[in-house]
Design a protein around this motif. Structure first.
Motif, PDB file in Angstrom:
ATOM      1  N   ALA A 141       0.838  -1.202   0.000  1.00 25.32           N
ATOM      2  CA  ALA A 141       0.000   0.000   0.000  1.00 25.32           C
ATOM      3  C   ALA A 141       0.872   1.250   0.000  1.00 25.32           C
ATOM      4  O   ALA A 141       0.569   2.230  -0.687  1.00 25.32           O
ATOM      5  N   VAL A 142       1.951   1.219   0.770  1.00 26.97           N
ATOM      6  CA  VAL A 142       2.877   2.348   0.817  1.00 26.97           C
ATOM      7  C   VAL A 142       3.523   2.542  -0.547  1.00 26.97           C
ATOM      8  O   VAL A 142       3.603   3.655  -1.067  1.00 26.97           O
ATOM      9  N   GLN A 143       3.989   1.456  -1.136  1.00 26.89           N
ATOM     10  CA  GLN A 143       4.646   1.533  -2.435  1.00 26.89           C
ATOM     11  C   GLN A 143       3.690   2.071  -3.500  1.00 26.89           C
ATOM     12  O   GLN A 143       4.077   2.908  -4.323  1.00 26.89           O
ATOM     13  N   GLU A 144       2.438   1.638  -3.477  1.00 29.64           N
ATOM     14  CA  GLU A 144       1.486   2.117  -4.479  1.00 29.64           C
ATOM     15  C   GLU A 144       1.221   3.614  -4.316  1.00 29.64           C
ATOM     16  O   GLU A 144       1.084   4.338  -5.305  1.00 29.64           O
ATOM     17  N   GLU A 145       1.163   4.094  -3.074  1.00 28.40           N
ATOM     18  CA  GLU A 145       1.000   5.530  -2.839  1.00 28.40           C
ATOM     19  C   GLU A 145       2.195   6.304  -3.398  1.00 28.40           C
ATOM     20  O   GLU A 145       2.041   7.365  -4.006  1.00 28.40           O
ATOM     21  N   GLN A 146       3.396   5.768  -3.190  1.00 26.01           N
ATOM     22  CA  GLN A 146       4.600   6.424  -3.704  1.00 26.01           C
ATOM     23  C   GLN A 146       4.567   6.482  -5.229  1.00 26.01           C
ATOM     24  O   GLN A 146       4.982   7.482  -5.833  1.00 26.01           O
ATOM     25  N   ILE A 147       4.060   5.441  -5.856  1.00 28.59           N
ATOM     26  CA  ILE A 147       3.936   5.426  -7.315  1.00 28.59           C
ATOM     27  C   ILE A 147       2.944   6.492  -7.781  1.00 28.59           C
ATOM     28  O   ILE A 147       3.211   7.240  -8.725  1.00 28.59           O
ATOM     29  N   ARG A 148       1.803   6.592  -7.122  1.00 27.90           N
ATOM     30  CA  ARG A 148       0.765   7.522  -7.530  1.00 27.90           C
ATOM     31  C   ARG A 148       1.232   8.974  -7.460  1.00 27.90           C
ATOM     32  O   ARG A 148       0.796   9.807  -8.255  1.00 27.90           O
ATOM     33  N   TYR A 149       2.086   9.285  -6.529  1.00 23.98           N
ATOM     34  CA  TYR A 149       2.503  10.671  -6.338  1.00 23.98           C
ATOM     35  C   TYR A 149       3.747  11.045  -7.132  1.00 23.98           C
ATOM     36  O   TYR A 149       4.144  12.206  -7.156  1.00 23.98           O
ATOM     37  N   ALA A 150       4.395  10.112  -7.778  1.00 20.27           N
ATOM     38  CA  ALA A 150       5.639  10.392  -8.492  1.00 20.27           C
ATOM     39  C   ALA A 150       5.377  10.964  -9.879  1.00 20.27           C
ATOM     40  O   ALA A 150       4.399  10.614 -10.532  1.00 20.27           O
ATOM     41  N   ASP A 151       6.258  11.880 -10.323  1.00 14.27           N
ATOM     42  CA  ASP A 151       6.216  12.270 -11.733  1.00 14.27           C
ATOM     43  C   ASP A 151       7.351  11.616 -12.506  1.00 14.27           C
ATOM     44  O   ASP A 151       7.340  11.599 -13.724  1.00 14.27           O
ATOM     45  N   LEU A 152       8.317  11.046 -11.771  1.00 14.02           N
ATOM     46  CA  LEU A 152       9.396  10.277 -12.392  1.00 14.02           C
ATOM     47  C   LEU A 152       9.585   8.999 -11.589  1.00 14.02           C
ATOM     48  O   LEU A 152       9.825   9.040 -10.374  1.00 14.02           O
ATOM     49  N   ILE A 153       9.462   7.849 -12.254  1.00 15.89           N
ATOM     50  CA  ILE A 153       9.640   6.547 -11.608  1.00 15.89           C
ATOM     51  C   ILE A 153      10.886   5.884 -12.180  1.00 15.89           C
ATOM     52  O   ILE A 153      10.998   5.708 -13.393  1.00 15.89           O
ATOM     53  N   LEU A 154      11.817   5.528 -11.308  1.00 16.21           N
ATOM     54  CA  LEU A 154      13.032   4.844 -11.711  1.00 16.21           C
ATOM     55  C   LEU A 154      12.863   3.356 -11.414  1.00 16.21           C
ATOM     56  O   LEU A 154      12.817   2.946 -10.248  1.00 16.21           O
ATOM     57  N   LEU A 155      12.737   2.558 -12.455  1.00 17.24           N
ATOM     58  CA  LEU A 155      12.635   1.108 -12.301  1.00 17.24           C
ATOM     59  C   LEU A 155      14.052   0.564 -12.196  1.00 17.24           C
ATOM     60  O   LEU A 155      14.738   0.377 -13.201  1.00 17.24           O
ATOM     61  N   ASN A 156      14.484   0.315 -10.970  1.00 17.38           N
ATOM     62  CA  ASN A 156      15.874   0.007 -10.659  1.00 17.38           C
ATOM     63  C   ASN A 156      16.092  -1.510 -10.535  1.00 17.38           C
ATOM     64  O   ASN A 156      15.146  -2.294 -10.516  1.00 17.38           O
ATOM     65  N   LYS A 157      17.343  -1.890 -10.469  1.00 19.69           N
ATOM     66  CA  LYS A 157      17.765  -3.292 -10.319  1.00 19.69           C
ATOM     67  C   LYS A 157      17.227  -4.170 -11.445  1.00 19.69           C
ATOM     68  O   LYS A 157      16.868  -5.335 -11.238  1.00 19.69           O
ATOM     69  N   THR A 158      17.171  -3.621 -12.644  1.00 13.31           N
ATOM     70  CA  THR A 158      16.653  -4.385 -13.773  1.00 13.31           C
ATOM     71  C   THR A 158      17.630  -5.462 -14.242  1.00 13.31           C
ATOM     72  O   THR A 158      17.269  -6.293 -15.078  1.00 13.31           O
ATOM     73  N   ASP A 159      18.859  -5.443 -13.709  1.00 10.20           N
ATOM     74  CA  ASP A 159      19.801  -6.511 -14.024  1.00 10.20           C
ATOM     75  C   ASP A 159      19.403  -7.815 -13.330  1.00 10.20           C
ATOM     76  O   ASP A 159      19.950  -8.880 -13.648  1.00 10.20           O
ATOM     77  N   ARG A 160      18.437  -7.748 -12.418  1.00  8.39           N
ATOM     78  CA  ARG A 160      18.004  -8.931 -11.686  1.00  8.39           C
ATOM     79  C   ARG A 160      16.740  -9.566 -12.270  1.00  8.39           C
ATOM     80  O   ARG A 160      16.244 -10.550 -11.736  1.00  8.39           O
ATOM     81  N   ILE A 161      16.194  -8.979 -13.332  1.00 12.23           N
ATOM     82  CA  ILE A 161      14.958  -9.502 -13.913  1.00 12.23           C
ATOM     83  C   ILE A 161      15.113  -9.628 -15.428  1.00 12.23           C
ATOM     84  O   ILE A 161      15.983  -8.996 -16.034  1.00 12.23           O
ATOM     85  N   ASP A 162      14.261 -10.443 -16.037  1.00 15.96           N
ATOM     86  CA  ASP A 162      14.311 -10.588 -17.492  1.00 15.96           C
ATOM     87  C   ASP A 162      13.384  -9.557 -18.149  1.00 15.96           C
ATOM     88  O   ASP A 162      12.652  -8.829 -17.480  1.00 15.96           O
ATOM     89  N   GLU A 163      13.414  -9.510 -19.476  1.00 11.81           N
ATOM     90  CA  GLU A 163      12.658  -8.495 -20.205  1.00 11.81           C
ATOM     91  C   GLU A 163      11.156  -8.660 -20.019  1.00 11.81           C
ATOM     92  O   GLU A 163      10.418  -7.674 -19.900  1.00 11.81           O
ATOM     93  N   LYS A 164      10.693  -9.901 -19.971  1.00 12.14           N
ATOM     94  CA  LYS A 164       9.261 -10.135 -19.799  1.00 12.14           C
ATOM     95  C   LYS A 164       8.773  -9.545 -18.482  1.00 12.14           C
ATOM     96  O   LYS A 164       7.733  -8.875 -18.429  1.00 12.14           O
ATOM     97  N   ALA A 165       9.534  -9.784 -17.424  1.00  9.84           N
ATOM     98  CA  ALA A 165       9.158  -9.253 -16.109  1.00  9.84           C
ATOM     99  C   ALA A 165       9.205  -7.734 -16.105  1.00  9.84           C
ATOM    100  O   ALA A 165       8.331  -7.076 -15.543  1.00  9.84           O
ATOM    101  N   ARG A 166      10.211  -7.182 -16.774  1.00  5.24           N
ATOM    102  CA  ARG A 166      10.334  -5.722 -16.824  1.00  5.24           C
ATOM    103  C   ARG A 166       9.140  -5.086 -17.531  1.00  5.24           C
ATOM    104  O   ARG A 166       8.563  -4.106 -17.050  1.00  5.24           O
ATOM    105  N   LEU A 167       8.747  -5.658 -18.655  1.00  2.00           N
ATOM    106  CA  LEU A 167       7.609  -5.123 -19.409  1.00  2.00           C
ATOM    107  C   LEU A 167       6.317  -5.224 -18.608  1.00  2.00           C
ATOM    108  O   LEU A 167       5.453  -4.343 -18.666  1.00  2.00           O
ATOM    109  N   GLN A 168       6.188  -6.310 -17.844  1.00  2.00           N
ATOM    110  CA  GLN A 168       5.010  -6.484 -17.005  1.00  2.00           C
ATOM    111  C   GLN A 168       4.950  -5.406 -15.929  1.00  2.00           C
ATOM    112  O   GLN A 168       3.891  -4.828 -15.660  1.00  2.00           O
ATOM    113  N   ILE A 169       6.095  -5.129 -15.317  1.00  2.00           N
ATOM    114  CA  ILE A 169       6.150  -4.104 -14.271  1.00  2.00           C
ATOM    115  C   ILE A 169       5.825  -2.737 -14.864  1.00  2.00           C
ATOM    116  O   ILE A 169       5.060  -1.959 -14.290  1.00  2.00           O
ATOM    117  N   GLU A 170       6.425  -2.435 -16.015  1.00  4.16           N
ATOM    118  CA  GLU A 170       6.153  -1.147 -16.664  1.00  4.16           C
ATOM    119  C   GLU A 170       4.666  -0.975 -16.941  1.00  4.16           C
ATOM    120  O   GLU A 170       4.099   0.106 -16.737  1.00  4.16           O
TER     121      GLU A 170
END
Length: 336
Positions: A141-170
Motif C-alpha cells: 500500500a505504501v509503495q502504491e502511494e509512492q507510485i501515484r505521487y511520483a512524476d518520475l519513476i526509476l525502475l531500478n535493479k533491472t539486471d536482476r529480472i528478465d525483459e518479460k518481467a520488466r515489461l510487465q512491471i512497466e
C-alpha cells in the motif's frame, strides 16, 4: 533575500529500492556545484547509515533519525527546509525520505504556511526495486502511494529480472500512474540532468491537492488545512520496527557473512558499519535487502568518527533471535 522559491527534489521508494545509490550517483556526476546543494536524509532507525554514505566535501548534509518525516519527525523536516530556504547560498535541496514514508503526508508537511512561497517541489522521484515488485512484506500500500505521487519513476535493479518481467512491471506502473515518466536503471545510475534539470511535466492532473495553476515544470504547494491532526492513513500500519546493535571490535568476514545469511525472515533490511579482521583500521559499510545475498563491503571515506554497529528493519523483528545470532560478533552491551 531569495529571488525565487527554493526548489525541492523529493526522493521516495520502499526499503532497499536503491534511493541512496541513486542519490549518490547524482552527487558524483552532477555538473551542479555541491556547495550550493543541500541533502536531507531521513532514516526510520536511530542511526542514519545513508547520510554517512552520501557525505561529500562542501555538501550541506542534514540527517533526521528516529522516525519517518511523514509522522514522528515532520517538525524536524519543516524546520530543516525552512532553515535552508533562509540560506541564499543554497540553490537546490534533495529530500530522501525513509522507505516507509507516506508521500501524501510528506507533501502535506512541505506545504505548511511556514514554507509557502519560499519553496517549490520541482520533482517527486520514486525508485522501485524491479526484483521485488510488488514489494514483499506488507508495504504494498505504501509503495502504491509512492507510485501515484511520483512524476518520475526509476525502475531500478533491472539486471536482476528478465525483459518479460520488466515489461510487465512497466505496464502495471502505467496503470497506476499513467502520467509518470518511467526510466529503466541499474544500480541507481541515471543521467543527473533528468533528476534535477527541471524538465518535469506538470503533474497537477494526477497529484492530489496540487494547484492546477502550478508552473509547467514544478509542483505547486497543495492547498490543505495545516493543523497537522494527521487523520490520513500512516505508512507504519505494517508494524515496522528497528534494532541497533553496536560492535566493539573487528569481526571475521566469513563469520559476518554467515551471520547475515542466518538472519530470521523478519529482517527485511540490514545495514551498518563494521571493522573486518582482514583489514584492520578500515571501516566498511554493508547493506543487505530481504533474502538477496548481496553483501557490499566498501571502503568508507568519512568513517573516522563513526562507531561500528548493525541496523535491522522489518515487521515484528525477532530481537532475541537476532541478538543470539550476533553474540559471536563481539557485541558490546546491547542498547535496546
Amino acid at each position: 533575500m531569495r529571488a525565487q522559491p527554493l526548489p525541492l527534489l523529493v526522493l521516495t521508494g520502499f526499503l532497499g529500492s536503491g534511493k541512496t545509490s541513486t542519490l549518490g550517483h547524482w552527487l558524483t556526476h552532477t555538473a551542479l556545484p555541491l556547495k550550493r546543494t543541500a541533502v536531507i536524509i531521513n532514516d526510520f532507525g536511530a542511526v542514519n547509515v545513508d547520510a554517512t554514505l552520501l557525505a561529500r566535501r562542501q555538501l550541506e548534509l542534514r540527517s533526521i533519525t528516529g522516525g519517518c518525516v511523514c509522522c514522528q519527525s515532520f517538525e524536524d523536516l519543516v524546520a530543516q527546509v525552512a532553515a535552508l530556504a533562509d540560506n541564499p547560498e543554497i540553490d537546490l535541496v534533495w529530500i530522501e525520505t525513509s522507505g516507509l514514508a507516506d508521500p501524501e503526508e510528506v507533501l502535506d508537511h512541505l506545504s505548511t504556511p511556514e514554507l509557502h512561497d519560499r519553496t517549490v517541489i520541482r520533482r517527486m522521484i520514486m525508485v522501485i526495486d524491479g526484483s521485488d515488485f510488488p514489494c514483499s512484506w506488507r508495504g504494498r500500500a505504501v509503495q502504491e502511494e509512492q507510485i501515484r505521487y511520483a512524476d518520475l519513476i526509476l525502475l531500478n535493479k533491472t539486471d536482476r529480472i528478465d525483459e518479460k518481467a520488466r515489461l510487465q512491471i512497466e505496464s502495471t506502473l502505467q496503470e497506476i500512474n499513467p502520467a509518470a515518466q518511467i526510466v529503466i536503471t541499474r544500480h541507481g545510475e541515471v543521467e543527473p540532468g533528468l533528476l534535477s534539470g527541471g524538465t518535469a511535466t506538470n503533474q497537477a492532473s494526477h497529484v492530489p491537492h496540487v494547484h492546477t495553476e502550478a508552473c509547467q515544470h514544478e509542483h505547486g504547494h497543495h492547498d490543505h488545512d495545516h493543523e497537522h491532526d494527521h487523520k490520513h492513513h500512516h505508512a507504519h500500519d505494517h508494524a515496522a520496527s528497528t534494532l541497533f546493535l553496536p560492535l566493539t571490535g573487528p569481526v571475521e568476514r566469513v563469520a559476518f557473512e554467515r551471520f547475515l545469511a542466518a538472519l530470521p525472515k523478519s529482517v527485511f533490511r540490514a545495514k551498518g558499519f563494521v571493522h573486518l579482521v582482514e583489514s584492520p583500521g578500515q571501516l566498511h559499510t554493508f547493506q543487505q535487502v530481504r533474502d538477496q545475498q548481496e553483501l557490499l563491503l566498501l571502503p568508507l571515506e568519512n568513517g573516522a568518527e563513526i562507531a561500528p554497529g548493525l541496523v535491522f528493519i522489518g515487521p515484528n523483528l525477532d530481537e532475541p533471535g537476532i541478538r543470539e545470532l550476533a553474540s559471536s560478533l563481539l557485541l558490546s552491551p546491547v542498547i535496546g
